[in-house]
Design an enzyme around this catalytic site. Structure first.
Site, PDB file in Angstrom:
ATOM      1  CD1 TRP A  33       4.065   2.783  -1.464  1.00 23.34           C
ATOM      2  CD2 TRP A  33       4.601   1.933  -3.599  1.00 23.34           C
ATOM      3  NE1 TRP A  33       5.188   3.479  -1.903  1.00 23.34           N
ATOM      4  CE2 TRP A  33       5.484   3.253  -3.081  1.00 23.34           C
ATOM      5  CE3 TRP A  33       4.551   1.571  -4.679  1.00 23.34           C
ATOM      6  CZ2 TRP A  33       6.473   3.606  -3.916  1.00 23.34           C
ATOM      7  CZ3 TRP A  33       5.693   2.143  -5.694  1.00 23.34           C
ATOM      8  CH2 TRP A  33       6.522   3.252  -5.007  1.00 23.34           C
ATOM      9  CE  LYS A  64      10.886   2.872   2.880  1.00 28.40           C
ATOM     10  NZ  LYS A  64      10.331   3.435   1.594  1.00 28.40           N
ATOM     11  CG  ASP A  70       7.152  -3.360  -4.555  1.00 32.36           C
ATOM     12  OD1 ASP A  70       8.395  -3.236  -4.545  1.00 32.36           O
ATOM     13  OD2 ASP A  70       6.325  -2.507  -4.438  1.00 32.36           O
TER      14      ASP A  70
END
Length: 429
Positions: free
Chosen positions: A139, A274, A238
């Protein structure tokens, strides 16, 4: 003296994604396309507030008993309970046995930070070094030179390594993405798991790997879990895209639930940015799975101390929205439909892009990875030079490593992007 107080503070480079977005906004070209955005956009390239969120906001607005008092340090209790069941499963044995400690966080970033801080303070590290293995890439890792690991260049920073660096844990990297196959470097991943010192910490993307969109298969997950158990490794999961990746909340949580069932020592960082479209509300949770209820209580006591010194109390509004959705059967079904809408549109864009490139334009190369990858992002496999050409000549904004956000594509711009990509690959742009 005061005028020279900060003269030695180095000027930090701007965040690459925000810089890209700023350049896009300043561009007056009528066909410009932003493929760097990390947030969902509808087919008209507009931010989309989920209908279920609108419905819940009306409920909150018309509930006069709600106040603006502080939440408990560990968060809204109804939220933490529901969030844990969503990611670990409603029938999770770990939850039933009281072995799960959940703390509400400032979205996924806050969960990553709090989890890293907790490990830095209390994990039984191998030797005298605190180190974490991150996937290559991970990320925020956008290396201008392509796919070469940037660990030798501290000027190229990213969120995952920055978070761990900030709490005194040094990042290492395990092979993950293979630019030759545009897929998973599974052998390299397993080799790192086997060669790492026993008890090492591995950060693992639960689904829709960011930035590649490449995930292990279930058989591969099984092999990864076996080695982690054999070596006593710690899993730092994650999960930013549950439901948003495939459109199915349970499917996207499969790896996390499987690892818990297998007894892998682990924690999970969870975000609702999201899948609920609550980007600015910063709703997230950190779940730490302990070997016993007594250990979970000790973990919670220390997480409370860490949380208190950093944010004191988490925000309530977004947590209340998510709580109402998760605890009401009808609203939950509405949410699943909204998630399916978002995931379905992204999948449709993948299929359409693949069709145009392969059936209409006959673009050189193999483009199977466009439909094989999953989630918001896709590594196109194009070179940094081709990426720069798309931005500079076609006004298509993407990171130089060829990563695109599929949410930036829609029926109005996908053909323009496909033809521009075709020209870039052919060297005729």
């Amino acid at each position: 003296m005061s005028s020279e107080l900060w003269q030695n503070v180095p000027l930090a480079p701007p965040d690459s994604i925000f810089k890209l977005t700023a350049a896009y906004k300043a561009d007056s070209y009528d066909k410009k396309v932003n493929l760097g955005v990390g947030a969902y956009r509808d087919d008209n390239d507009k931010p989309w507030v989920l209908p279920v969120v609108r419905k819940v906001e009306e409920i909150i607005l018309n509930t006069p008993a709600l106040d603006h008092e502080y939440l408990p340090i560990t968060g809204l209790p109804e939220f933490t309970v529901a969030a844990a069941k969503l990611i670990l499963g409603p029938d999770s044995r770990a939850i039933a046995e009281g072995r799960v400690t959940t703390v509400q966080t400032i979205s996924g970033t806050g969960a990553n930070h709090l989890g890293a801080l907790f490990l830095s303070r209390f994990y039984q590290w191998t030797g005298d070094k605190k180190e974490v293995y991150l996937s290559d890439p991970t990320w925020g890792k956008y290396d201008p030179s392509g796919y070469t690991p940037f660990r030798s260049d501290p000027s190229i920073e990213a969120n995952h390594p920055a978070i761990f660096n900030n709490v005194g844990i040094a990042p290492l990297y395990y092979p993950y993405y293979d630019p030759k196959t545009l897929g998973l470097n599974f052998d390299g991943f397993l080799s790192s798991l086997k060669s790492a010192p026993s008890g090492s910490v591995f950060l693992i993307h639960a689904c829709a790997h960011n930035p590649t969109g490449v995930d292990p298969t279930r058989d591969q997950w099984n092999a990864i879990a076996e080695i982690m158990l054999e070596k006593g490794h710690y899993g730092f999961f994650d999960c930013a895209y549950q439901g948003f990746a495939s459109g199915d909340l349970d499917n996207d949580a499969w790896a996390v639930r499987f690892f818990v069932e297998q007894g892998v020592n682990m924690l999970v960082c969870q975000s609702f940015a999201k899948n609920a479209g609550l980007y600015g509300e910063r709703v997230g949770a950190l779940h730490i799975v302990s070997p016993s209820k007594e250990a979970a209580e000790r973990v919670k006591s220390q997480l409370s101390v860490l949380q208190r010194s950093e944010i004191s109390n988490p925000p309530s509004y977004g947590a209340r929205i998510v709580t109402l959705i998760l605890n009401d059967a009808a609203l939950f079904e509405d949410w699943k439909r909204d998630i399916s809408t978002m995931a379905g549109r992204i999948i449709d864009m993948r299929k359409e892009l693949f069709k145009i490139l392969t059936e209409e334009l006959h673009t050189p190369g193999n483009w199977d990875h466009i439909v094989n990858q999953i989630g918001m992002f896709s590594f196109t496999g194009i070179t940094p030079e081709q990426s720069k050409a798309l931005t500079e000549k076609a006004h298509i904004y993407l990171t130089v490593n060829g990563r695109i956000s599929m949410t930036g594509l829609n029926r109005n711009n996908i053909r323009y992007f496909a033809t521009s990509l075709d020209a870039a690959v052919r060297g005729t742009l």
